[in-house]
Design an enzyme around this catalytic site. Structure first.
Site, PDB file in Angstrom:
ATOM      1  N   ASP A  44       2.544   3.256   3.533  1.00 31.51           N
ATOM      2  CA  ASP A  44       3.685   4.027   3.933  1.00 31.51           C
ATOM      3  C   ASP A  44       4.477   4.760   3.287  1.00 31.51           C
ATOM      4  OD1 ASP A  44       4.517   1.326   2.980  1.00 31.51           O
ATOM      5  OD2 ASP A  44       6.255   1.896   4.041  1.00 31.51           O
TER       6      ASP A  44
ATOM      7  N   GLU B  71       6.098  -1.030   3.009  1.00 38.98           N
ATOM      8  CA  GLU B  71       6.727  -1.372   1.630  1.00 38.98           C
ATOM      9  C   GLU B  71       8.025  -0.743   1.724  1.00 38.98           C
ATOM     10  OE1 GLU B  71       8.215  -0.588  -2.425  1.00 38.98           O
ATOM     11  OE2 GLU B  71       7.563   0.892  -0.941  1.00 38.98           O
TER      12      GLU B  71
END
Length: 415
Positions: free
Chosen positions: A90, A155
């Site tokens: 991400d 994350e």
């Protein structure tokens, strides 16, 4: 060299073109990027006739029904222990496009540097992991360790659907205390720093309730703004004064307790707000337990409420018993230090000397990485990388040379 250079540019460019902004920030998530990674892993396996590879998926679904993928590629070289490299898929939003000199989702290459959102955070982990595979199979080395490449979601928003999910549900399947675990989500231009510690993270939202009234008659209400201002400053002083020890491995070496967001329930100047939210971002050195900090916060809330007259001049005295200050924990991550003499730190330090000709330096940082979830369970994890510290910034970028050197560091550990 041209082959590895071309592959580095190709991988980076293709990853940048895939928008994987975390859904919490309004993005589409990591699904498309995970498909790319999985296909690329299978492509490498076919190209190099890899027989000892197992590709696993540990996908979950978030509270909005969006699939959050996690991929693990395991390479069994017949060794006792494993080198595990963990990257995240991400990214954060591009922000103000006016601050970019190029399209954030179209790689631009200039003077040996690749520009684009995610190029450093955390495509450098993904790209260098693929380059490592290329080096292993083209050089036909016999690695000292098995290899696990893990690519996780979420994350950038706490890892609830990423590594935290994996560790909480599949720990025994994927991790062993003897493994060497690397997280390439940190980096300085020279590459000598090895991050072995992170501060505990405590994010809080305080919900402060007073009584709304007209701005010209404060005696008819209870100004929640004044409460928030005074409470925030008092808590700030209390925490900084008590938790004042230094840990010189960190920069800065002290705990931090910073008010960040202040939001009230009115938008016009002539209304006194009756409700305010105040956020604190606390980064606490490992010697202090966040639970102790929470206990002190609760004590301070009671002290503040009992001494409210010290902080506000005009108010509706009949409402004193109705005012309230409550808090919500937005994030609580308690971490431990990686042992300085652990195998992963020693092997990484040796590789830095061999490849970069630098003397390794152990350090800590206030930011958080997925290493925290493993350190809390007493795994030794090293966070390391190369980069110019442009993560989350406009014109995020990374040097092509840094991506290749990162892979060479991993390879040196395996040799």
């Amino acid at each position: 060299m041209k082959s590895i250079l071309d592959e580095t540019i190709k991988l980076s460019s293709e990853l940048i073109s895939i928008n994987s902004v975390n859904p919490t920030f309004g993005g589409v998530g990591e699904k498309e990027k995970s498909i790319y990674i999985k296909n690329k892993l299978m492509e490498y396996s076919e190209k190099y006739s890899v027989k000892n590879c197992e590709i696993l998926e540990f996908n979950t679904v978030d509270s909005n029904g969006i699939e959050r993928p996690n991929i693990v590629s395991k390479y069994n070289f017949g060794k006792t222990n494993t080198l595990t490299i963990i990257s995240h898929m991400d990214i954060v939003p591009e922000g103000d496009l006016g601050l970019w000199n190029s399209n954030p989702f179209k790689a631009e290459i200039k003077d040996g540097v690749i520009y684009g959102r995610g190029s450093e955070d955390n495509h450098k982990g993904i790209v260098s992991s693929f380059l490592l595979l290329k080096m292993i199979f083209e050089e036909k080395i016999d690695p000292k360790y098995n290899l696990n490449l893990i690519f996780v979601s979420d994350e950038e928003d706490g890892s609830k659907y990423g590594l935290s999910y994996i560790v909480n549900n599949f720990e025994n399947e994927l991790f062993d205390s003897k493994d060497l675990i690397l997280v390439p989500d940190f980096g300085m231009p020279e590459g000598e720093f090895i991050e072995i510690a992170e501060k505990n993270i405590l994010w809080l939202k305080f919900k402060i309730k007073g009584k709304q009234c007209h701005g010209s008659t404060p005696e008819n209400g209870f100004n929640a703004d004044i409460m928030a201002f005074a409470f925030g400053k008092g808590l700030y002083d209390t925490l900084y004064n008590k938790y004042s020890n230094l840990d010189l491995i960190f920069n800065p070496p002290f705990s931090t307790f910073e008010p960040t967001i202040l939001r009230n329930n009115v938008e016009n100047t002539n209304t006194i707000p009756g409700y305010v939210e105040l956020n604190f971002d606390c980064r606490i050195i490992p010697e202090y337990d966040p639970k102790e900090v929470l206990n002190d916060i609760e004590m301070y809330i009671e002290i503040f409420k009992n001494e409210i007259e010290k902080h506000i001049v005009h108010y509706d005295i009949s409402e004193k018993e109705n005012i309230s200050i409550e808090y919500e924990i937005l994030k609580l991550e308690k971490t431990e230090k990686t042992k300085e003499d652990s195998e992963v730190v020693k092997k990484l330090g040796s590789a830095i000397k061999n490849v970069l000709n630098k003397e390794p330096v152990l350090c800590g940082m206030g930011g958080g990485t997925v290493a925290a979830f493993l350190r809390e369970k007493e795994y030794n994890v090293a966070v390391w990388g190369l980069g110019d510290e442009t993560a989350h910034q406009p014109n995020e970028h990374i040097k092509i040379e840094h991506l290749i050197k990162m892979a060479e560091i991993y390879l040196d550990i395996l040799k």
